[in-house]
Design a protein around this motif. Structure first.
Motif, mmCIF file in Angstrom:
data_model
loop_
_atom_site.group_PDB
_atom_site.id
_atom_site.type_symbol
_atom_site.label_atom_id
_atom_site.label_comp_id
_atom_site.label_asym_id
_atom_site.label_seq_id
_atom_site.Cartn_x
_atom_site.Cartn_y
_atom_site.Cartn_z
ATOM 1 N N ASP A 51 0.867 -1.188 0.000
ATOM 2 C CA ASP A 51 0.000 0.000 0.000
ATOM 3 C C ASP A 51 0.903 1.237 0.000
ATOM 4 O OD1 ASP A 51 -1.554 2.155 0.636
ATOM 5 O OD2 ASP A 51 -2.254 1.357 2.572
ATOM 6 N N ARG A 52 0.682 2.098 -0.966
ATOM 7 C CA ARG A 52 1.571 3.253 -1.126
ATOM 8 C C ARG A 52 1.506 4.249 0.029
ATOM 9 N NH1 ARG A 52 2.693 3.878 -7.397
ATOM 10 N NH2 ARG A 52 3.272 1.721 -7.494
ATOM 11 N N ARG A 53 0.434 4.190 0.800
ATOM 12 C CA ARG A 53 0.347 5.109 1.934
ATOM 13 C C ARG A 53 0.937 4.490 3.204
ATOM 14 N NH1 ARG A 53 1.041 9.887 1.053
ATOM 15 N NH2 ARG A 53 0.245 10.458 3.086
ATOM 16 N N ASP A 54 1.345 3.233 3.143
ATOM 17 C CA ASP A 54 1.967 2.608 4.313
ATOM 18 C C ASP A 54 3.380 3.160 4.449
ATOM 19 O OD1 ASP A 54 3.384 1.016 6.065
ATOM 20 O OD2 ASP A 54 2.477 -0.866 5.396
ATOM 21 N N LYS A 55 3.619 3.849 5.570
ATOM 22 C CA LYS A 55 4.887 4.555 5.674
ATOM 23 C C LYS A 55 6.090 3.664 5.949
ATOM 24 C CE LYS A 55 5.372 7.261 9.057
ATOM 25 N NZ LYS A 55 5.230 8.627 9.408
ATOM 26 N N TYR A 58 8.152 1.102 0.809
ATOM 27 C CA TYR A 58 8.577 1.988 -0.279
ATOM 28 C C TYR A 58 9.017 1.137 -1.451
ATOM 29 C CZ TYR A 58 8.530 5.506 3.351
ATOM 30 O OH TYR A 58 8.116 6.345 4.348
ATOM 31 N N CYS A 59 8.847 1.673 -2.685
ATOM 32 C CA CYS A 59 9.309 0.880 -3.830
ATOM 33 C C CYS A 59 10.235 1.657 -4.745
ATOM 34 C CB CYS A 59 8.132 0.310 -4.614
ATOM 35 S SG CYS A 59 7.192 1.519 -5.536
ATOM 36 N N TYR A 60 9.915 2.918 -5.000
ATOM 37 C CA TYR A 60 10.682 3.648 -6.018
ATOM 38 C C TYR A 60 10.660 5.138 -5.669
ATOM 39 C CZ TYR A 60 12.281 5.086 -10.663
ATOM 40 O OH TYR A 60 12.991 5.630 -11.686
ATOM 41 N N GLY A 61 11.790 5.797 -5.837
ATOM 42 C CA GLY A 61 11.957 7.169 -5.361
ATOM 43 C C GLY A 61 11.095 8.230 -6.025
ATOM 44 N N ARG A 62 10.517 7.947 -7.185
ATOM 45 C CA ARG A 62 9.627 8.940 -7.779
ATOM 46 C C ARG A 62 8.227 8.860 -7.143
ATOM 47 N NH1 ARG A 62 8.557 7.215 -12.665
ATOM 48 N NH2 ARG A 62 6.309 7.228 -12.404
ATOM 49 N N VAL A 63 7.973 7.728 -6.468
ATOM 50 C CA VAL A 63 6.672 7.531 -5.810
ATOM 51 C C VAL A 63 6.728 8.049 -4.373
ATOM 52 C CG1 VAL A 63 4.934 5.842 -5.131
ATOM 53 C CG2 VAL A 63 6.261 5.503 -7.239
ATOM 54 N N GLN A 64 7.742 7.623 -3.620
ATOM 55 C CA GLN A 64 7.835 8.045 -2.227
ATOM 56 C C GLN A 64 9.226 7.726 -1.688
ATOM 57 O OE1 GLN A 64 7.403 10.151 -0.094
ATOM 58 N NE2 GLN A 64 5.182 10.092 0.007
ATOM 59 N N ASN A 65 9.605 8.441 -0.654
ATOM 60 C CA ASN A 65 10.931 8.273 -0.033
ATOM 61 C C ASN A 65 10.768 8.581 1.449
ATOM 62 O OD1 ASN A 65 13.347 10.028 1.032
ATOM 63 N ND2 ASN A 65 14.248 8.748 -0.557
ATOM 64 N N PRO A 66 11.432 7.831 2.338
ATOM 65 C CA PRO A 66 11.208 8.030 3.783
ATOM 66 C C PRO A 66 11.550 9.436 4.287
ATOM 67 C CG PRO A 66 12.386 5.974 3.381
ATOM 68 C CD PRO A 66 12.320 6.684 2.064
ATOM 69 N N THR A 67 12.578 10.070 3.726
ATOM 70 C CA THR A 67 12.917 11.426 4.174
ATOM 71 C C THR A 67 11.830 12.415 3.725
ATOM 72 O OG1 THR A 67 15.239 10.815 3.885
ATOM 73 C CG2 THR A 67 14.773 13.135 4.281
ATOM 74 N N VAL A 68 11.375 12.228 2.496
ATOM 75 C CA VAL A 68 10.298 13.090 1.976
ATOM 76 C C VAL A 68 9.040 12.915 2.830
ATOM 77 C CG1 VAL A 68 8.807 13.546 -0.022
ATOM 78 C CG2 VAL A 68 11.243 13.023 -0.375
ATOM 79 N N ARG A 69 8.790 11.673 3.240
ATOM 80 C CA ARG A 69 7.586 11.367 4.017
ATOM 81 C C ARG A 69 7.577 12.105 5.362
ATOM 82 N NH1 ARG A 69 4.871 6.778 3.860
ATOM 83 N NH2 ARG A 69 3.903 7.319 1.943
ATOM 84 N N ILE A 70 8.727 12.218 5.998
ATOM 85 C CA ILE A 70 8.781 12.931 7.289
ATOM 86 C C ILE A 70 8.374 14.389 7.086
ATOM 87 C CG2 ILE A 70 10.299 13.724 9.163
ATOM 88 C CD1 ILE A 70 12.029 11.194 8.573
ATOM 89 N N LEU A 71 8.901 14.994 6.046
ATOM 90 C CA LEU A 71 8.536 16.382 5.725
ATOM 91 C C LEU A 71 7.026 16.502 5.495
ATOM 92 C CD1 LEU A 71 9.248 19.314 4.790
ATOM 93 C CD2 LEU A 71 9.532 18.367 2.487
ATOM 94 N N GLU A 72 6.470 15.568 4.731
ATOM 95 C CA GLU A 72 5.040 15.626 4.418
ATOM 96 C C GLU A 72 4.183 15.449 5.672
ATOM 97 O OE1 GLU A 72 5.393 13.996 -0.158
ATOM 98 O OE2 GLU A 72 4.804 12.600 1.413
ATOM 99 N N ASP A 73 4.584 14.549 6.554
ATOM 100 C CA ASP A 73 3.813 14.344 7.785
ATOM 101 C C ASP A 73 3.807 15.612 8.634
ATOM 102 O OD1 ASP A 73 3.161 11.796 7.087
ATOM 103 O OD2 ASP A 73 4.601 10.801 8.411
#
Ligand SMILES: *Cc1c(COP(=O)(O)O)cnc(C)c1O
Length: 394
Positions: A51-55, A58-73
């Protein structure tokens, strides 16, 4: 997300600790920059079922990245949204929002003093390639929105306070009108930041930031954000960001997280300096007009107090003098450097209308000589004395 996150309610606590999972990074107090383009899987089922919203997946950097996710949260929590997405620039965020909400033949209502390149996108690309029509309004009076938003309007674009002249729109009032006609309200909240204005609470649907300004805060990063309150819209934005490819790199996201941690204390200082500078300019014999919503003389001061809890470091003024005088004043400043952008530690000066036609200036309600300054963190006294000295040159 660790359990303690639910107790992190204040904006300063969110900036400092929210969305961080120390236990996943060997308890490092600063999260790592996940400098990777892909993540690998044990089995094909693991890949296909994730699930792409499961933090934690992750699969691919154009979809999501853990560092980017912290900023978004963090941005999501600060803006009181259901979701937030980071982008590689403010314009990447803005364009993704417009293309997600609009379709060929859509009608858009936009304020006339919105950020210039966004208007170029609407009046250029969107009109030419997608037959999207944009109606521009001054935005000070709700009647203008009553008249221009119709059943066929898909998107209303606000920026309050607006670029260059710092005029306000009544966000709650516009959201009510737009809501009745089924249009989404988008607002550029870069000037106030989430610290001084929360547009989702006032009825807006999409909040946009260019993080190149106060969120980055150090003039070392270009980036953008969108925050929304409708989960369906969030899903569509996420899938279009993946298709348009506007996610920021992990290094940029990390710089934005670092900027966020000190944003509130920085903008308090920007505000204090800008307020003192605005008062200094207002009483200066060579100044005709000062545009700063924090001044009680601002024509929309009452509205400002209703929807904002503060102002930041950007303002503009018009002098009693010629175009040459305005240019000379800008070039005589020593601490304020000539430059576009704003929101960093440094003071800047710019003449945004210097090359516009008289007709465009009239429409944008700012003199050809209008001088925009950003009050940086060099100290209020130094900034005022720099201005005092420059005025002696004209
Ligand atoms: C700078 C700016 C933008 C554009 O942001 P970028 O990160 O440069 O793409 C948008 N809105 C406002 C109000 C701005 O000042």
């Amino acid at each position: 997300m660790s359990d303690q996150n639910q107790y992190l309610k204040s904006s300063r606590l969110i900036a400092a600790h929210y969305g961080e999972e120390y236990e996943h990074y060997y308890n490092a107090v600063v999260p790592p920059i996940f400098m990777n383009s892909l993540n690998v899987f044990e089995t094909l089922d693991d890949y296909y079922d994730f699930d792409r919203r499961d933090k934690h997946k992750y699969c691919y950097g154009r979809v999501q990245n853990p560092t980017v996710r912290i900023l978004e949260d963090k941005i999501c929590a600060l803006e009181h949204g259901v979701g937030a997405l980071a982008f590689s620039s403010g314009m990447a965020a803005a364009v993704t929002a417009v293309l997600t909400v609009c379709r060929a033949g859509s009608h858009v209502v936009c304020i006339r003093n919105a950020y210039g390149p966004l208007k170029d996108f609407l009046s250029g690309y969107c009109r030419e390639h997608m037959n999207i029509a944009t109606t521009y309004v001054d935005g000070d009076r709700l009647e203008e929105f009553e008249e221009s938003i119709s059943e066929g309007t898909d998107l209303v674009i606000l920026e309050s306070p607006s670029s260059v002249v710092f005029s306000l729109q009544d966000i709650r009032g516009v959201a009510e009108i737009a809501g009745r006609r089924g249009a989404r309200v988008y607002i550029d909240n870069t000037f106030c930041t989430s610290v001084y204005q929360q547009p989702l609470d006032l009825g807006a649907d999409i909040v946009m930031h260019t993080t190149s300004k106060y969120i980055g805060g150090h003039s070392d990063v270009i980036g953008g954000m969108l925050a929304v309150k409708d989960p369906e819209l969030m899903k569509r934005l996420l899938s279009y960001r993946e298709l348009f490819g506007g996610i920021p790199g992990p290094m940029e996201a990390w710089l934005m997280i670092r900027g966020l941690r000190t944003m509130e204390v920085r903008i308090e200082q920007h505000q204090a300096s800008a307020m003192a500078v605005a008062r200094f300019l207002e009483q200066h014999p060579k100044v005709r007009k000062v545009n700063y919503p924090g001044l009680p003389s601002h024509p929309q001061y009452e509205l400002m107090k209703r929807q904002q809890s503060g102002n930041t470091g950007l303002l503009s003024f018009e002098i009693k003098g010629t175009a040459e005088d305005a240019a000379k004043l800008a070039e005589s400043l020593k601490i304020f450097k000539i430059g576009v952008s704003w929101g960093g530690f440094e003071s800047l000066v710019f003449l945004p209308h210097a090359r516009l036609t008289e007709e465009s200036c009239r429409l944008l309600r700012g003199d050809k000589n209008i001088i925009r300054i950003h009050c940086g963190l060099e100290g209020t006294e130094a900034l005022i004395s720099d201005l005092e000295n420059a005025f002696l040159q004209i």
